[in-house]
Scaffold this motif. Structure first.
Motif, PDB file in Angstrom:
ATOM      1  N   ASN A 135      22.255 -81.415  71.040  1.00 24.88           N
ATOM      2  CA  ASN A 135      21.663 -80.577  69.981  1.00 24.88           C
ATOM      3  C   ASN A 135      20.669 -79.588  70.591  1.00 24.88           C
ATOM      4  N   PRO A 136      20.830 -78.282  70.331  1.00 29.38           N
ATOM      5  CA  PRO A 136      19.968 -77.285  70.987  1.00 29.38           C
ATOM      6  C   PRO A 136      18.475 -77.473  70.691  1.00 29.38           C
ATOM      7  N   MET A 137      18.140 -77.881  69.466  1.00 23.00           N
ATOM      8  CA  MET A 137      16.704 -78.075  69.170  1.00 23.00           C
ATOM      9  C   MET A 137      16.171 -79.270  69.955  1.00 23.00           C
ATOM     10  N   CYS A 182      13.072 -79.801  62.781  1.00 22.53           N
ATOM     11  CA  CYS A 182      13.431 -81.218  62.700  1.00 22.53           C
ATOM     12  C   CYS A 182      14.799 -81.464  63.338  1.00 22.53           C
ATOM     13  N   VAL A 183      14.904 -82.518  64.128  1.00 23.34           N
ATOM     14  CA  VAL A 183      16.203 -82.822  64.747  1.00 23.34           C
ATOM     15  C   VAL A 183      16.922 -83.948  64.012  1.00 23.34           C
ATOM     16  N   LEU A 195      15.922 -71.984  72.296  1.00 24.24           N
ATOM     17  CA  LEU A 195      15.444 -71.720  70.936  1.00 24.24           C
ATOM     18  C   LEU A 195      16.421 -70.804  70.205  1.00 24.24           C
ATOM     19  N   ARG A 196      16.939 -69.831  70.915  1.00 19.27           N
ATOM     20  CA  ARG A 196      17.920 -68.919  70.311  1.00 19.27           C
ATOM     21  C   ARG A 196      19.163 -69.693  69.866  1.00 19.27           C
ATOM     22  N   LYS A 197      19.609 -70.583  70.759  1.00 18.11           N
ATOM     23  CA  LYS A 197      20.801 -71.391  70.413  1.00 18.11           C
ATOM     24  C   LYS A 197      20.549 -72.210  69.156  1.00 18.11           C
ATOM     25  N   ALA A 198      19.333 -72.722  69.046  1.00 14.53           N
ATOM     26  CA  ALA A 198      19.016 -73.586  67.907  1.00 14.53           C
ATOM     27  C   ALA A 198      18.809 -72.776  66.630  1.00 14.53           C
ATOM     28  N   LEU A 199      18.167 -71.624  66.756  1.00 21.64           N
ATOM     29  CA  LEU A 199      17.739 -70.918  65.545  1.00 21.64           C
ATOM     30  C   LEU A 199      18.703 -69.861  65.030  1.00 21.64           C
ATOM     31  N   PHE A 258      11.726 -86.500  55.608  1.00 17.83           N
ATOM     32  CA  PHE A 258      12.910 -86.578  54.731  1.00 17.83           C
ATOM     33  C   PHE A 258      14.174 -86.834  55.551  1.00 17.83           C
ATOM     34  N   ALA A 259      14.228 -86.239  56.753  1.00 18.77           N
ATOM     35  CA  ALA A 259      15.448 -86.342  57.561  1.00 18.77           C
ATOM     36  C   ALA A 259      15.394 -87.506  58.547  1.00 18.77           C
ATOM     37  N   LYS A 260      14.382 -88.338  58.410  1.00 22.41           N
ATOM     38  CA  LYS A 260      14.240 -89.553  59.228  1.00 22.41           C
ATOM     39  C   LYS A 260      14.253 -89.262  60.735  1.00 22.41           C
ATOM     40  N   CYS A 261      13.546 -88.196  61.129  1.00 23.90           N
ATOM     41  CA  CYS A 261      13.543 -87.840  62.551  1.00 23.90           C
ATOM     42  C   CYS A 261      12.548 -88.688  63.335  1.00 23.90           C
TER      43      CYS A 261
END
Ligand SMILES: C[S@@+](CC[C@H](N)C(=O)[O-])C[C@H]1O[C@@H](n2cnc3c(N)ncnc32)[C@H](O)[C@@H]1O
Length: 512
Positions: A137-139, A128-129, A268-272, A103-106
């Motif tokens: 972007n952290p992820m 998804c990035v 992962l913490r930064k992203a989540l 859906f997010a075209k990753c």
């Protein structure tokens, strides 16, 4: 994630002893070659090295499109500008799926809307990035780090994302309760009595303070009986230790494992964390602090490392190529295809075949130069039609080969592979799918150098089919092999060291 520990009338899990823990046992007799059970993985990923060269569904891992669409995809990968297509004719390996984008075209693709939905709502929405993500972007950073260090982090992130999605979507998850998460080492827990020799993390929502008990476990606060259930079912049901206590071999050191885990968790913490804080169901400091703690992460990695299985099956283009040229011992098109169709097909495939051959040579040269023992993903020689055992794989740099628990490639594996001639090997041009994951029941199967089951992926997707390699009597324990069981005794013992145990099957006792 629905954990299942028995299939009544077929198999059941039983506690054996302190050393072995539990095992899976036959409840009825099975004939040689008979299907014992099938299952899909709880979590699974495609090996990173395999992604460009095996174009498959991001959920079920089926090869996408059709023979022609596969070929066009690889032409694009190699920059081949050619428009010719394979002639249409009835072929055993022909197939057709649609191709759906995330859906997010990753960039992730799926073979059906159902697969796209299952992946998105079970974990992908968290990981998804999206499209054109900045490098900062952290992820994105987390994934890049996993690729550069160890792919097991990707599987761990999927498990954490599944947990978050379940909590976020559960209607009862805002009812706080006291919970216990058995994070500390559990090796030998009993079948139904999930006692660990450990202390546990106790939680309550009545206070936000954290206290330390005499055994260094922490009283923390987590919401929801669901969290408890999920963590308990997972951590109590599978063996786990901190990752660096599980498997440190020539591919990475204990120090590296610790440094990478810290770096990985930080990303992962930064992203989540912002994401978790945005949802009232997951915006709980103690929940966040627990599932994103090093204690949780290191045990999760250990659990995945100790229980993963490889997933592998042929690219239909490769089967087609072998089929039209009658290479190997696979099932061939009957009646044999006409010479003109065969010649036309080979002419259409030629540029892609050449590009893959060159690619494999370059990969092999690179491995030689780097003196790398990590790339067991051989492109060819180990892959003949009958024996796909030991198609080892690496979980990125340093993960150094899977546990290889079973994982024969497909339906041809049940033939008498012991009788296979050493030099009877067939080149593999179009790479197979190569991945790994956690399967609920298979993770209960212990190792033997004389296995009585084999795991095949005969649907050419991630559903594992467990079959008997000989007659199995009711009540017998099922065994598969974690290593290449045809290797000599000394090599097998060496390989088994990475599992931290010395096995004593009949073959090993006789030093065969
Ligand atoms: C995938 S788990 C198998 C299920 C495990 N026995 C349990 O209770 O969860 C792998 C672990 O089981 C143990 N194991 C497997 N095969 C064994 C064997 N033949 N003898 C002793 N321990 C074994 C080792 O601790 C290994 O790391």
């Amino acid at each position: 994630m629905n954990l299942q520990f028995s299939i009544p009338g077929f198999v059941s899990r039983r506690y054996i002893n302190e050393t072995k823990g539990r095992g899976l046992f036959a409840e009825k007799s099975f004939e040689k070659g008979e299907l014992i059970f099938s299952e899909r993985p709880l979590f699974s990923v495609q090996h990173v090295y395999n992604r460009a060269t095996a174009w498959t569904c991001g959920n079920c891992f089926k090869f996408l499109g059709s023979l022609n669409k596969q070929m066009l995809h690889y032409r694009k990968v190699f920059g081949i500008k050619e428009a010719s297509e394979l002639p249409e004719f009835e072929n055993l390996f022909n197939f057709h799926t649609k191709v759906y984008s995330c859906f997010a075209k990753c960039g992730e693709k799926y073979c059906s809307e159902e697969c796209r939905n299952v992946a998105f709502y079970s974990h992908h929405q968290i990981l998804c990035v999206g499209e054109q993500t900045p490098d900062s972007n952290p992820m994105y950073q987390f994934k890049k780090h996993s690729i550069e260090t160890n792919e097991l982090f990707l599987l761990a992130a999927q498990a954490i994302a599944c947990l978050i999605c379940r909590i976020a979507n559960d209607p009862s998850s805002d009812q706080p309760t006291q919970i216990k998460i058995p994070l500390t080492t559990n090796n030998n827990n009993n079948n139904n009595n999930n006692t660990t020799t450990t202390t546990t993390t106790t939680t309550t929502t009545t206070t936000t303070t954290t206290t330390t008990t005499g055994n260094s476990s922490q009283d923390t606060i987590i919401q929801a009986p669901l969290v408890e259930r999920i963590c308990n079912e997972f951590f109590s049901e599978y063996q786990h230790r901190e990752w660096w206590d599980v498997r440190i071999d020539g591919n990475f050191t204990l120090e590296e494992a610790k440094v990478w885990s810290n770096e990985s968790l930080e990303l992962l913490r930064k992203a989540l964390i912002p994401l978790l804080q945005n949802n009232p169901k997951t915006n709980n400091q103690v929940f966040i602090g627990t599932v994103l703690s090093m204690e949780f992460y290191s045990h999760l990695l250990g659990l995945l490392e100790m229980n993963d299985n490889s997933i592998g099956f042929f690219n239909p283009l490769e089967l087609f190529r072998r089929d039209i040229n009658a290479i190997g011992k696979g099932p061939f098109t009957t009646p044999p295809i006409q010479k003109n169709l065969k010649d036309r097909s080979n002419a259409v495939l030629a540029s892609t075949v050449d590009a893959f051959r060159q690619y494999h040579n370059e990969q092999d040269d690179q491995c030689d130069q780097e003196d790398c023992n990590d790339h067991e993903h051989s492109h060819g020689d180990s892959m003949d039609d009958d024996d796909h055992h030991g198609h080892g794989h690496s979980h990125g740099h340093g993960h150094g080969g899977s546990h290889g628990h079973g994982g024969s490639h497909d339906d041809h594996a049940m033939e008498d592979n012991q009788e296979e001639e050493e030099d009877d090997v067939v080149e593999e041009v179009f790479p197979s799918f190569d991945g790994f994951g956690i399967f609920g029941l298979q993770a209960m199967v212990n190792h033997s150098c004389e296995p009585n089951i084999t795991v095949v992926f005969e649907n050419h997707d991630n559903r594992a089919h467990i079959k008997a390699t000989r007659r199995i009597e009711a009540g017998e324990e099922l065994f598969h092999t974690y290593i290449e069981e045809t290797n000599p005794y000394d090599v097998r013992q060496e390989d088994l060291i990475t599992y931290g145990l010395k096995w004593e099957c009949g073959k090993c006792l006789e030093k065969i």
